[in-house]
Design a protein around this motif. Sequence first.
Motif, mmCIF file in Angstrom:
data_model
loop_
_atom_site.group_PDB
_atom_site.id
_atom_site.type_symbol
_atom_site.label_atom_id
_atom_site.label_comp_id
_atom_site.label_asym_id
_atom_site.label_seq_id
_atom_site.Cartn_x
_atom_site.Cartn_y
_atom_site.Cartn_z
ATOM 1 N N TRP A 65 0.834 -1.025 0.117
ATOM 2 C CA TRP A 65 -0.074 0.033 -0.032
ATOM 3 C C TRP A 65 0.730 1.269 0.046
ATOM 4 N N SER A 66 1.924 1.198 0.843
ATOM 5 C CA SER A 66 2.644 2.406 0.911
ATOM 6 C C SER A 66 3.383 2.837 -0.489
ATOM 7 N N LYS A 67 3.927 1.796 -1.203
ATOM 8 C CA LYS A 67 4.704 1.968 -2.465
ATOM 9 C C LYS A 67 3.458 2.485 -3.504
ATOM 10 N N LYS A 68 2.055 1.890 -3.344
ATOM 11 C CA LYS A 68 1.298 2.443 -4.446
ATOM 12 C C LYS A 68 0.851 3.938 -3.924
ATOM 13 N N LEU A 69 0.946 4.375 -2.663
ATOM 14 C CA LEU A 69 0.605 5.597 -2.247
ATOM 15 C C LEU A 69 1.597 6.644 -2.707
ATOM 16 N N MET A 70 2.810 6.275 -2.753
ATOM 17 C CA MET A 70 3.983 7.240 -3.141
ATOM 18 C C MET A 70 3.836 7.409 -4.591
ATOM 19 N N GLU A 71 3.530 6.312 -5.478
ATOM 20 C CA GLU A 71 3.395 6.181 -6.927
ATOM 21 C C GLU A 71 2.372 7.073 -7.176
ATOM 22 N N SER A 72 1.303 7.166 -6.545
ATOM 23 C CA SER A 72 0.087 7.749 -6.980
ATOM 24 C C SER A 72 0.390 9.578 -6.850
ATOM 25 N N TYR A 73 1.396 9.707 -5.894
ATOM 26 C CA TYR A 73 1.828 11.273 -5.866
ATOM 27 C C TYR A 73 2.749 11.740 -6.881
ATOM 28 N N GLY A 74 3.159 10.740 -7.565
ATOM 29 C CA GLY A 74 4.063 11.131 -8.938
ATOM 30 C C GLY A 74 5.492 11.565 -8.536
ATOM 31 N N PHE A 75 5.926 10.906 -7.354
ATOM 32 C CA PHE A 75 7.293 11.114 -6.894
ATOM 33 C C PHE A 75 8.267 10.514 -8.049
ATOM 34 N N ASP A 76 9.463 11.217 -8.177
ATOM 35 C CA ASP A 76 10.556 11.090 -9.200
ATOM 36 C C ASP A 76 10.643 9.561 -9.343
ATOM 37 N N LYS A 77 10.782 8.844 -8.014
ATOM 38 C CA LYS A 77 11.235 7.662 -7.973
ATOM 39 C C LYS A 77 10.648 7.083 -6.814
ATOM 40 N N GLU A 300 4.125 13.204 3.277
ATOM 41 C CA GLU A 300 3.491 14.516 3.285
ATOM 42 C C GLU A 300 4.495 15.508 2.948
ATOM 43 N N VAL A 301 5.578 15.529 3.365
ATOM 44 C CA VAL A 301 6.740 16.445 3.214
ATOM 45 C C VAL A 301 6.799 16.344 1.321
ATOM 46 N N LEU A 302 7.122 15.391 1.001
ATOM 47 C CA LEU A 302 7.243 15.237 -0.534
ATOM 48 C C LEU A 302 5.861 15.566 -1.189
ATOM 49 N N ARG A 303 4.989 15.340 -0.980
ATOM 50 C CA ARG A 303 3.611 15.558 -1.495
ATOM 51 C C ARG A 303 3.413 17.000 -1.561
ATOM 52 N N ILE A 304 3.697 17.822 -0.451
ATOM 53 C CA ILE A 304 3.415 19.305 -0.234
ATOM 54 C C ILE A 304 4.616 19.947 -1.143
ATOM 55 N N PHE A 305 5.754 19.333 -1.373
ATOM 56 C CA PHE A 305 6.673 19.918 -2.292
ATOM 57 C C PHE A 305 6.400 19.860 -3.890
ATOM 58 N N LYS A 306 5.572 18.897 -4.077
ATOM 59 C CA LYS A 306 5.072 18.426 -5.336
ATOM 60 C C LYS A 306 3.766 19.290 -5.680
ATOM 61 N N ALA A 307 2.864 19.602 -4.637
ATOM 62 C CA ALA A 307 1.960 20.406 -4.810
ATOM 63 C C ALA A 307 2.268 21.742 -4.896
ATOM 64 N N MET A 308 3.323 22.383 -4.459
ATOM 65 C CA MET A 308 3.749 23.780 -4.472
ATOM 66 C C MET A 308 4.588 23.787 -5.813
ATOM 67 N N SER A 309 4.956 22.915 -6.489
ATOM 68 C CA SER A 309 5.674 22.868 -7.519
ATOM 69 C C SER A 309 7.208 23.314 -7.121
ATOM 70 N N TYR A 310 7.589 22.985 -5.978
ATOM 71 C CA TYR A 310 9.061 23.306 -5.267
ATOM 72 C C TYR A 310 9.771 21.986 -5.804
ATOM 73 N N ARG A 311 10.817 22.619 -6.666
ATOM 74 C CA ARG A 311 11.834 21.405 -6.988
ATOM 75 C C ARG A 311 13.131 21.627 -6.203
ATOM 76 N N PRO A 312 13.530 20.643 -5.295
ATOM 77 C CA PRO A 312 14.570 20.779 -4.433
ATOM 78 C C PRO A 312 16.059 20.895 -5.118
ATOM 79 N N LYS A 313 17.012 21.559 -4.339
ATOM 80 C CA LYS A 313 18.135 21.555 -5.064
ATOM 81 C C LYS A 313 18.828 20.090 -4.787
ATOM 82 N N ASN A 314 18.659 19.614 -3.873
ATOM 83 C CA ASN A 314 19.224 18.140 -3.514
ATOM 84 C C ASN A 314 18.015 17.087 -3.421
ATOM 85 N N SER A 315 18.458 16.022 -3.660
ATOM 86 C CA SER A 315 17.493 15.019 -3.735
ATOM 87 C C SER A 315 16.886 14.833 -2.177
#
Length: 459
Positions: A65-77, A300-315
């Motif tokens: 379930w956790s893997k599917k959740l992260m994939e649904s948010y469109g994380f890069d990896k 949620e940290v990564l989801r927030i960044f995605k929602a804000m269109s914030y692209r981090p300098k570091n991974s």
Amino acid sequence: MMKLKLILPVLLFANQLYAQDSLTIRKIYDEALVNGKCYENLRYLCKEIGPRLSGSDNAGKSVIWSKKLMESYGFDKVYLQEVMVPHWVRGAKETAFIIDGKNRISVPIAALGMSVATPKEGLTANIIEVHSIKEVEELGEKVIKGKIVFFNRPFDERMVNTGEAYGASGDQRFMGPSIAAKYGAVGVIVRSLTGNLDDYPHTGATLFDKDGKNIPAAAISTKGADKLSAMLKMRKLPLVKFYFKQACQMLPDVVSYNVIGELTGIEHPDKFITVGGHLDSWDLAEGAHDDGTGVLQSAEVLRIFKAMSYRPKNSVRAVFFMNEENGNRGGKKYAELAAQNKEEHIAAIETDAGGFTPRGFSFEDVSNDLMKKLSARWKPLLEPYEIDRLIAGHSGTDIGPLKDKRPGVVLIGFRPDSQRYFDVHHSSNDVFENVNKRELELGAAGMATLVYLIDQHGL
């Protein structure tokens, strides 16, 4: 005049940076508090999957379930890290009685993780109360042999931070049974590690030497402990016995996984900021505060960044570690692979202290100079959100192995208010209903803020 001309552009640039950071942090909090997803995700994890002890079917379901959740948010990896984990099972519900002559007084107990079973008919013996491991060693085999040892040291109520009280009392659960076994004890009962007076036994792992004797060990509720102690004081020792029965066992190790989601850095893709908690939980309840809140705040940290269109300098990685509760195999595997892949970790943040009101962060093994600099830089930005308590202190179990494997990484612990955590910790009270939605979302926003500041300005 020349010095003033040089200073003014620097001050202007600093003010611009502060204004930009302040605006971004406000957007982080707006996203978390208005559109936050971690509370509903926590509901699903707790109610649809439930307890997630390493090696269990539910632990396996939580990984999928956790893997599917992260994939649904469109994380890069999004990927899994395989790790072998212990498989301990509790078996039938435990029973226990204080035996006072012909009277049997029932008390609530729960087997300690990694303990063995009693004989099928249960275990009955004289019981001796102690308050420290040192006391067991002083009494020695002459007094301890053949008895059930009852560790009854309560939390030190003078300690404002309940985590410190837990740490000060914890050795009786971690090491008490193995020490008592060396002196011939046939079983161990440990006062639950909570400051709350209740009838809910609080489980947790105990440690036995590989070559030592493994004896049955269980936690007794704090009310049960007080009752047992009072009876021992009222009666002569041979007149009060204790009976308990548990059916736990160790099964062969099984394959499990850390679950990892990543946003790839646009400037330094090979440098990492990790934020995470542990996906596994004890089997008595839903593992809501320990540590469902932590893993879902991390995602949620990564989801927030995605929602804000914030692209981090570091991974930036969100890591759901497996097996923190009874082995820390997931944390060790993550550190091992980080070293093997020669990854540079800037910082790792662990959230494993519950989803209560955020207060700040603790930084492990850092200099006083760094702490002063961080406070000077970031306190004004964090203060409006009441998460500005930056202190030196412990970070977390899961990220701890990075210290040896990736020298230079700064290890950080998320620090929410501690007063209620050990009311539910490792007990059947650790359920979704005991998590406050707004507190959970404020914690996610606070961690996203710290990750953002580290990403932008380093440490």
